[in-house]
Design an enzyme around this catalytic site. Structure first.
Site, PDB file in Angstrom:
ATOM      1  N   TYR A   1       0.867  -1.183   0.000  1.00  0.00           N
ATOM      2  CA  TYR A   1       0.000   0.000   0.000  1.00  0.00           C
ATOM      3  C   TYR A   1       0.897   1.223   0.000  1.00  0.00           C
ATOM      4  CZ  TYR A   1      -3.351   3.498   1.703  1.00  0.00           C
ATOM      5  OH  TYR A   1      -4.129   4.615   1.855  1.00  0.00           O
TER       6      TYR A   1
ATOM      7  N   LYS B   1       4.821   8.999   8.945  1.00  0.00           N
ATOM      8  CA  LYS B   1       4.646   8.422  10.290  1.00  0.00           C
ATOM      9  C   LYS B   1       5.673   8.932  11.310  1.00  0.00           C
ATOM     10  CE  LYS B   1       2.198   4.451   8.386  1.00  0.00           C
ATOM     11  NZ  LYS B   1       0.811   4.410   8.738  1.00  0.00           N
TER      12      LYS B   1
ATOM     13  N   ASP C   1       9.388   2.841  -0.429  1.00  0.00           N
ATOM     14  CA  ASP C   1       8.369   3.490   0.384  1.00  0.00           C
ATOM     15  C   ASP C   1       8.621   3.085   1.834  1.00  0.00           C
ATOM     16  OD1 ASP C   1       6.193   4.323   1.784  1.00  0.00           O
ATOM     17  OD2 ASP C   1       4.686   3.511   0.405  1.00  0.00           O
TER      18      ASP C   1
HETATM   19  C1  LIG Z   1       3.969   2.071   3.314  1.00  0.00           C
HETATM   20  C2  LIG Z   1       2.968   3.172   3.314  1.00  0.00           C
HETATM   21  N1  LIG Z   1       3.013   4.102   2.354  1.00  0.00           N
HETATM   22  C3  LIG Z   1       2.142   5.122   2.326  1.00  0.00           C
HETATM   23  C4  LIG Z   1       1.156   5.246   3.274  1.00  0.00           C
HETATM   24  C5  LIG Z   1       0.203   6.386   3.229  1.00  0.00           C
HETATM   25  O1  LIG Z   1       0.457   7.254   4.259  1.00  0.00           O
HETATM   26  P1  LIG Z   1      -0.691   8.272   4.800  1.00  0.00           P
HETATM   27  O2  LIG Z   1      -1.719   7.411   5.454  1.00  0.00           O
HETATM   28  O3  LIG Z   1       0.044   9.167   5.729  1.00  0.00           O
HETATM   29  O4  LIG Z   1      -1.213   8.984   3.600  1.00  0.00           O
HETATM   30  C6  LIG Z   1       1.066   4.292   4.288  1.00  0.00           C
HETATM   31  C7  LIG Z   1       0.010   4.382   5.305  1.00  0.00           C
HETATM   32  O5  LIG Z   1      -0.182   3.537   6.127  1.00  0.00           O
HETATM   33  C8  LIG Z   1       2.000   3.235   4.314  1.00  0.00           C
HETATM   34  O6  LIG Z   1       1.957   2.286   5.264  1.00  0.00           O
END
Ligand SMILES: Cc1ncc(COP(=O)(O)O)c(C=O)c1O
Length: 432
Positions: free
Chosen positions: A149, A272, A244
């Site tokens: 994700y 985060k 990511d």
């Molecule tokens: C690996 C990863 N990338 C991107 C995101 C998206 O981040 P946000 O919820 O701050 O938009 C998340 C959210 O959990 C994530 O776990």
């Protein structure tokens, strides 16, 4: 441990009110307990390893706001700095020294990045990094992996069909097919399908984006050689490799998964932990790619609240605390203790589980099978998980309300918290 039957009447009433004014009663879907049944808990406050709901119940918290609260909730250092920062103004729409300080702190920990841009969420970070990669390469297609994700930007809400390589079909109504068709989805940890895809299309791919440890189907670890092969093949085809690390950054190690596995991606997305519980995301990478970003280059990306002084303050204090000696050893020891206890509890209770962990992120799957991708993660018995989840809530342990989410340890979790958790887990497991 006595299972206390907790009352949730205030949470239930608030949820009914919320559902009338907010879609599904929540501002992010996984909060809604759809995967485990029941109503979401409405939280009134949090401190250290604990959160408290509006009915006055307390829980040892392994959700930690889905990862950011690695120091524990309301860490005194962060709270003190935020109080001071509020007095100076909450947003200016002009550069501050705080932005430079946080950028320098992050770049020092992530030598793969020469420059970094602050945004407000992980979604913005991945979306903007992909735009930069496309602008840099002049190519449109991207590769992502099944089960990873990367936020909810249109072209990323795509999962694979079966087969080695599938052209994107949107997961969500509202995503135009024309966006999704540029997203190719491959199985995670599958070097063969990666090679095949790149042999066929490598020269038209702008970037490969990957969660180096997949936290969005629980906790799936990269097989030996997978990330290395990814690095070698993307380099060969002139493809931008994006890690990511929104979840893994400052989590699996201070330097993230890239430090842990010794791989240098071309670009990195963060979120985060670097916001210390305030809304922050960031993307960065090699100078030649980041120089494409406006106003230095032609790739446009902007944000009214980007680099917000409160968010920068929480991030700076969090990273400074994390850079103290022995911090990652401490959280590793706590996480290892929890791992050993949960594995043993499942064995004693006679429940087949698989436990995976990368640093302080982890997942227990209710399956006998090895879990290494989306398909194998799906072998977990989600009905068993739902019963386990309820048993844990009743015993004052807050887990993510879905089998396919990682759990997180914080520096505020004490030995006693972990012992309590293990005891609760044994009892909850015996009931399922
Ligand atoms: C690996 C990863 N990338 C991107 C995101 C998206 O981040 P946000 O919820 O701050 O938009 C998340 C959210 O959990 C994530 O776990």
């Amino acid at each position: 441990m006595e299972k206390k039957l907790k009352k949730f009447s205030k949470s239930r009433r608030l949820y009914q009110k919320a559902a009338a004014v907010i879609p599904g009663g929540v501002n992010s879907p996984v909060r809604a307990f759809k995967a485990v049944g029941g109503n979401p808990l409405f939280i009134s406050r949090a401190k250290g390893s604990k959160i408290y709901d509006v009915d006055g119940n307390s829980y040892i918290d392994y959700v930690l706001s889905w990862g950011p609260m690695i120091l524990g909730h309301t860490h005194p250092r962060v709270v003190k700095a935020l109080k001071r920062a509020v007095e100076n103004g909450t947003s200016y729409g002009a550069p501050t020294a705080l932005e430079v300080e946080l950028a320098e702190l992050v770049l020092k920990a992530y030598p793969s990045m020469d420059k970094i841009r602050m945004v407000n969420s992980g979604t913005e970070a991945t979306m903007s990094a992909i735009r930069a990669a496309r602008g840099f390469t002049g190519r449109d297609k991207i590769i992502k992996f099944e089960g990873c994700y990367h936020g909810h930007a249109d072209g990323l809400l795509v999962k694979a069909g079966s087969g080695a390589m599938t052209f994107g079909v949107p997961d969500s109504p509202g995503v135009p097919k024309s966006y999704a068709k540029n997203t190719i989805t491959l199985p995670y940890n599958d070097v063969k399908s990666l090679k095949k895809a790149l042999d066929a299309e490598g020269d038209s791919i702008a970037c490969v984006i990957v969660e180096p440890v997949v936290g969005n189907i629980g906790c799936v670890l990269p097989k030996q050689g997978f990330l290395n092969t990814l690095r070698t093949l993307t380099r060969k085809h002139g493809i931008v490799l994006i890690f990511d690390e929104v979840m893994t950054g400052f989590r699996v190690a201070f330097g993230g998964a890239q430090a842990h596995y010794g791989i240098k991606p071309d670009m990195t997305c963060l979120g985060k932990v670097i916001g210390g519980g305030l809304p922050v995301g960031a993307y960065g990478g090699k100078k030649e790619i980041m120089s494409m970003i406006s106003p230095e280059g032609p790739v446009y990306q902007a944000g009214t609240l980007s680099g917000n002084p409160l968010a920068m303050t929480a991030g700076i204090e969090t990273l400074k605390e994390l850079s103290k000696k022995g911090v990652y050893e401490k959280i590793e020891a706590s996480s290892a203790m929890l791992e050993a206890g949960l594995v043993d509890a499942a064995r004693r209770a006679g429940v087949a589980t698989r436990f995976y962990r990368a640093g302080s992120m982890f997942c227990t799957y209710f399956t006998e099978k090895e879990v290494f991708d989306y398909t194998t993660a799906k072998t977990s018995d989600t009905a068993k998980f739902a019963r386990f989840f309820s048993g844990m809530i009743q015993r004052g342990i807050n887990l993510a309300p879905s089998q396919f989410e990682a759990g997180f340890m914080s520096l505020a979790h004490s030995k006693r918290d972990i012992e309590t958790t293990i005891k609760a887990a044994y009892e909850a497991l015996k009931e399922i």
